[in-house]
Design a protein around this motif. Structure first.
Motif, short mmCIF file in Angstrom:
data_model
loop_
_atom_site.label_atom_id
_atom_site.label_comp_id
_atom_site.label_asym_id
_atom_site.label_seq_id
_atom_site.Cartn_x
_atom_site.Cartn_y
_atom_site.Cartn_z
N SER A 4 0.83 -1.20 0.00
CA SER A 4 0.00 0.00 0.00
C SER A 4 0.87 1.26 0.00
O SER A 4 0.43 2.32 -0.43
CB SER A 4 -0.95 0.01 1.19
N PHE A 5 2.12 1.14 0.47
CA PHE A 5 3.06 2.26 0.44
C PHE A 5 3.67 2.41 -0.95
O PHE A 5 3.78 3.51 -1.47
CB PHE A 5 4.16 2.02 1.48
N PHE A 6 4.06 1.28 -1.56
CA PHE A 6 4.68 1.30 -2.88
C PHE A 6 4.31 0.03 -3.62
O PHE A 6 4.71 -1.06 -3.24
CB PHE A 6 6.21 1.40 -2.76
N ASN A 7 3.56 0.17 -4.71
CA ASN A 7 3.13 -0.96 -5.51
C ASN A 7 4.14 -1.16 -6.65
O ASN A 7 4.12 -0.46 -7.65
CB ASN A 7 1.73 -0.74 -6.06
N TYR A 8 5.04 -2.13 -6.47
CA TYR A 8 6.12 -2.38 -7.42
C TYR A 8 5.59 -2.75 -8.80
O TYR A 8 6.06 -2.25 -9.81
CB TYR A 8 7.03 -3.48 -6.88
N GLU A 9 4.59 -3.63 -8.85
CA GLU A 9 4.06 -4.08 -10.14
C GLU A 9 3.47 -2.91 -10.92
O GLU A 9 3.64 -2.80 -12.13
CB GLU A 9 2.99 -5.16 -9.94
N GLU A 10 2.77 -2.02 -10.24
CA GLU A 10 2.17 -0.86 -10.91
C GLU A 10 3.26 0.08 -11.44
O GLU A 10 3.14 0.62 -12.54
CB GLU A 10 1.26 -0.11 -9.95
N ALA A 11 4.33 0.26 -10.68
CA ALA A 11 5.43 1.12 -11.11
C ALA A 11 6.10 0.54 -12.35
O ALA A 11 6.41 1.28 -13.29
CB ALA A 11 6.44 1.29 -9.98
N ILE A 12 6.31 -0.77 -12.38
CA ILE A 12 6.90 -1.41 -13.55
C ILE A 12 5.99 -1.27 -14.76
O ILE A 12 6.44 -0.97 -15.87
CB ILE A 12 7.18 -2.91 -13.26
N ARG A 13 4.69 -1.45 -14.56
CA ARG A 13 3.73 -1.33 -15.65
C ARG A 13 3.75 0.08 -16.23
O ARG A 13 3.72 0.27 -17.45
CB ARG A 13 2.33 -1.67 -15.14
N LYS A 14 3.87 1.09 -15.39
CA LYS A 14 3.91 2.47 -15.87
C LYS A 14 5.15 2.74 -16.71
O LYS A 14 5.10 3.46 -17.69
CB LYS A 14 3.87 3.45 -14.69
N VAL A 15 6.26 2.14 -16.31
CA VAL A 15 7.52 2.35 -17.04
C VAL A 15 7.50 1.63 -18.38
O VAL A 15 7.95 2.18 -19.39
CB VAL A 15 8.71 1.87 -16.19
N LEU A 16 6.98 0.42 -18.42
CA LEU A 16 7.03 -0.38 -19.63
C LEU A 16 5.96 -0.02 -20.65
O LEU A 16 6.17 -0.21 -21.85
CB LEU A 16 6.94 -1.87 -19.29
#
Length: 61
Positions: free
Chosen positions: A27-39
């Motif tokens: 809930s602090f940092f969603n790694y999968e969502e961050a990767i999806r935004k980059v790719l």
């Protein structure tokens, strides 16, 4: 190093009632969502002058 210290404090933050702000790290940092935004490719938005560009291309100017 100051960014790491700041994020560490934010992850451990508590509300006035004493409950944690973030119950899980996800809930602090969603790694999968961050990767999806980059790719993902950025979405192209139609500009104000897109139709004008199409018109000029059709006319050959």
């Amino acid at each position: 190093m100051h960014q790491l210290a700041y994020l560490s404090v934010m992850a451990k933050a508590e509300k006035k009632s004493g409950r944690p702000v973030y119950k899980t790290f996800k809930s602090f940092f969603n790694y999968e969502e961050a990767i999806r935004k980059v790719l993902d490719e950025p979405k192209k938005t139609e500009s104000r002058f897109a139709s004008l560009g199409k018109y000029l291309k059709e006319r050959g100017e």
